[in-house]
Design a protein around this motif. Structure first.
Motif, PDB file in Angstrom:
ATOM      1  N   ASP A 292       4.996   0.511   4.450  1.00  0.00           N
ATOM      2  CA  ASP A 292       4.700   1.201   5.708  1.00  0.00           C
ATOM      3  C   ASP A 292       3.209   1.470   5.883  1.00  0.00           C
ATOM      4  OD1 ASP A 292       4.853   3.011   3.561  1.00  0.00           O
ATOM      5  OD2 ASP A 292       5.268   4.698   4.899  1.00  0.00           O
ATOM      6  N   LEU A 293       2.404   1.127   4.862  1.00  0.00           N
ATOM      7  CA  LEU A 293       0.959   1.327   4.953  1.00  0.00           C
ATOM      8  C   LEU A 293       0.169   0.032   5.099  1.00  0.00           C
ATOM      9  CD1 LEU A 293       0.327   4.127   2.268  1.00  0.00           C
ATOM     10  CD2 LEU A 293       0.869   4.371   4.710  1.00  0.00           C
ATOM     11  N   GLY A 294       0.684  -1.055   4.538  1.00  0.00           N
ATOM     12  CA  GLY A 294      -0.095  -2.289   4.595  1.00  0.00           C
ATOM     13  C   GLY A 294       0.658  -3.489   4.054  1.00  0.00           C
ATOM     14  N   VAL A 295      -0.101  -4.567   3.872  1.00  0.00           N
ATOM     15  CA  VAL A 295       0.434  -5.834   3.371  1.00  0.00           C
ATOM     16  C   VAL A 295      -0.349  -6.218   2.121  1.00  0.00           C
ATOM     17  CG1 VAL A 295       0.871  -8.258   3.899  1.00  0.00           C
ATOM     18  CG2 VAL A 295       1.019  -6.548   5.716  1.00  0.00           C
ATOM     19  N   PHE A 296       0.372  -6.747   1.129  1.00  0.00           N
ATOM     20  CA  PHE A 296      -0.224  -7.063  -0.161  1.00  0.00           C
ATOM     21  C   PHE A 296       0.201  -8.461  -0.593  1.00  0.00           C
ATOM     22  CE2 PHE A 296       0.812  -2.706   0.506  1.00  0.00           C
ATOM     23  CZ  PHE A 296      -0.347  -2.012   0.191  1.00  0.00           C
ATOM     24  N   ASP A 297      -0.687  -9.143  -1.324  1.00  0.00           N
ATOM     25  CA  ASP A 297      -0.338 -10.435  -1.901  1.00  0.00           C
ATOM     26  C   ASP A 297      -0.877 -10.500  -3.324  1.00  0.00           C
ATOM     27  OD1 ASP A 297      -3.081 -11.100  -1.753  1.00  0.00           O
ATOM     28  OD2 ASP A 297      -2.843 -12.175   0.138  1.00  0.00           O
ATOM     29  N   PHE A 298      -0.812 -11.683  -3.912  1.00  0.00           N
ATOM     30  CA  PHE A 298      -1.227 -11.855  -5.303  1.00  0.00           C
ATOM     31  C   PHE A 298      -2.236 -12.997  -5.416  1.00  0.00           C
ATOM     32  CE2 PHE A 298       2.845  -9.782  -5.182  1.00  0.00           C
ATOM     33  CZ  PHE A 298       2.733  -8.778  -6.129  1.00  0.00           C
ATOM     34  N   GLU A 299      -3.063 -13.129  -4.386  1.00  0.00           N
ATOM     35  CA  GLU A 299      -4.053 -14.203  -4.337  1.00  0.00           C
ATOM     36  C   GLU A 299      -5.314 -13.787  -5.092  1.00  0.00           C
ATOM     37  OE1 GLU A 299      -3.357 -17.191  -3.123  1.00  0.00           O
ATOM     38  OE2 GLU A 299      -1.342 -16.429  -2.718  1.00  0.00           O
TER      39      GLU A 299
ATOM     40  N   VAL B 169      -4.306  -3.715   6.267  1.00  0.00           N
ATOM     41  CA  VAL B 169      -3.818  -2.351   6.474  1.00  0.00           C
ATOM     42  C   VAL B 169      -3.252  -2.260   7.886  1.00  0.00           C
ATOM     43  CG1 VAL B 169      -5.459  -1.321   4.863  1.00  0.00           C
ATOM     44  CG2 VAL B 169      -6.065  -1.491   7.269  1.00  0.00           C
ATOM     45  N   HIS B 170      -2.199  -1.479   8.045  1.00  0.00           N
ATOM     46  CA  HIS B 170      -1.663  -1.279   9.386  1.00  0.00           C
ATOM     47  C   HIS B 170      -2.597  -0.356  10.168  1.00  0.00           C
ATOM     48  CE1 HIS B 170       1.711  -3.259   7.731  1.00  0.00           C
ATOM     49  NE2 HIS B 170       2.352  -2.202   7.252  1.00  0.00           N
ATOM     50  N   PRO B 171      -2.771  -0.589  11.460  1.00  0.00           N
ATOM     51  CA  PRO B 171      -3.599   0.306  12.272  1.00  0.00           C
ATOM     52  C   PRO B 171      -3.172   1.757  12.107  1.00  0.00           C
ATOM     53  CG  PRO B 171      -3.080  -1.668  13.514  1.00  0.00           C
ATOM     54  CD  PRO B 171      -2.273  -1.742  12.241  1.00  0.00           C
ATOM     55  N   GLY B 172      -4.156   2.652  11.952  1.00  0.00           N
ATOM     56  CA  GLY B 172      -3.885   4.061  11.714  1.00  0.00           C
ATOM     57  C   GLY B 172      -3.885   4.429  10.244  1.00  0.00           C
ATOM     58  N   VAL B 173      -3.988   3.426   9.368  1.00  0.00           N
ATOM     59  CA  VAL B 173      -4.012   3.644   7.918  1.00  0.00           C
ATOM     60  C   VAL B 173      -5.390   3.272   7.395  1.00  0.00           C
ATOM     61  CG1 VAL B 173      -2.983   2.971   5.705  1.00  0.00           C
ATOM     62  CG2 VAL B 173      -1.553   3.123   7.758  1.00  0.00           C
ATOM     63  N   THR B 174      -5.863   3.994   6.377  1.00  0.00           N
ATOM     64  CA  THR B 174      -7.146   3.678   5.775  1.00  0.00           C
ATOM     65  C   THR B 174      -6.941   3.055   4.392  1.00  0.00           C
ATOM     66  OG1 THR B 174      -7.418   5.817   4.656  1.00  0.00           O
ATOM     67  CG2 THR B 174      -8.183   5.653   6.952  1.00  0.00           C
ATOM     68  N   VAL B 175      -7.957   2.326   3.951  1.00  0.00           N
ATOM     69  CA  VAL B 175      -7.917   1.743   2.605  1.00  0.00           C
ATOM     70  C   VAL B 175      -7.810   2.843   1.567  1.00  0.00           C
ATOM     71  CG1 VAL B 175      -9.270   0.455   0.900  1.00  0.00           C
ATOM     72  CG2 VAL B 175      -9.165  -0.345   3.272  1.00  0.00           C
ATOM     73  N   GLU B 176      -8.521   3.931   1.758  1.00  0.00           N
ATOM     74  CA  GLU B 176      -8.474   5.033   0.799  1.00  0.00           C
ATOM     75  C   GLU B 176      -7.089   5.658   0.734  1.00  0.00           C
ATOM     76  OE1 GLU B 176      -9.626   7.402  -2.225  1.00  0.00           O
ATOM     77  OE2 GLU B 176     -10.699   5.684  -1.349  1.00  0.00           O
TER      78      GLU B 176
END
Length: 237
Positions: free
Chosen positions: A166-173, A184-191
């Motif tokens: 619900d916060l973002g998308v992750f991969d293994f590249e 990151v989904h809009p409205g979410v920060t990296v921190e």
């Protein structure tokens, strides 16, 4: 206004982009909406089932019969792409849906291992996590159900295309096949994501936002695939 759940639907749908004629096996509401959206738009060759013995279209109408023997051939031959849930997941994509705590005496019993080892070793598996937290994204899973990159040496069809939360998308590249923040989904920060993750993510410079759904995709999500808005119950901001 585009809701967080709709960004999650798009992120899940993108897992099947370019897959061609494979069996999409989404588990859970948001992945199911995403798979149906992918089939209706940019991945028209996807095969989808009713969870039993039929192949179905995006609207649920029957398109064909899927005998159990053929289903197993797809499962073990890399021709299925599953999106599962995860009670725990670690930096290399090892997943746990069986128990919390030591295996000999767990503090909580969950679903059990079920088909996770076969899924992850024999066909691509992505993951959907509706509540991104330190309890889910852990340094080490309490029990390995789905097999991660550090344990899958020699598995011909092992691949984890993406993890969506619900916060973002992750991969293994990454060079060592550890988890990377892809968007990151809009409205979410990296921190915010960093603080909700129990291990050190690879975080590239200039992390993009998850792409917006097009007007046509929004219409399909809201009017055709999920007109009752059930997606909003699964992702709450």
């Amino acid at each position: 206004m585009i809701s967080r759940s709709e960004y999650c639907v798009i992120a899940c749908a993108e897992a099947w982009r370019g897959n061609g004629e494979v069996l999409a096996s989404p588990m859970g509401l948001i992945p199911s909406v995403g798979a149906r959206l992918a089939r209706a738009t940019f991945s028209p060759d996807l095969l989808m089932t009713d969870g039993e013995a039929m192949l179905v279209g995006p609207d649920g109408t029957t398109e064909g019969w899927l005998p159990y023997r053929q289903h197993l051939a797809l499962v073990t031959g890399g021709k299925r792409h599953v999106m599962m849930g995860a009670s725990q997941i670690d930096r290399y994509g090892n997943q746990n849906i069986s128990c919390i705590g030591a295996w000999e005496r767990p503090t909580r019993q969950l679903l059990g291992v079920r088909g996770a080892p076969v899924n992850t070793l024999n066909n691509p598996v992505s993951y959907w996590v509706p509540r991104h937290s330190l309890r889910v994204f852990v340094e080490r899973v309490d029990m390995v159900c789905g097999v991660g990159y550090d344990r899958a040496a020699g598995a011909r069809h092992h691949r984890i295309p993406r993890v969506v939360s619900d916060l973002g998308v992750f991969d293994f590249e990454t060079e060592d096949r550890s988890m990377r923040l892809a968007s990151v989904h809009p409205g979410v920060t990296v921190e915010q994501i960093r603080q909700a993750t129990g291990f050190a993510l690879t975080i590239p410079d200039g992390v993009p936002y998850t792409r917006e759904p097009t007007a046509a995709e929004l219409r399909l999500i809201r009017q055709v695939i999920d007109p009752k808005g059930l997606r909003e119950r699964e992702v709450r901001v």
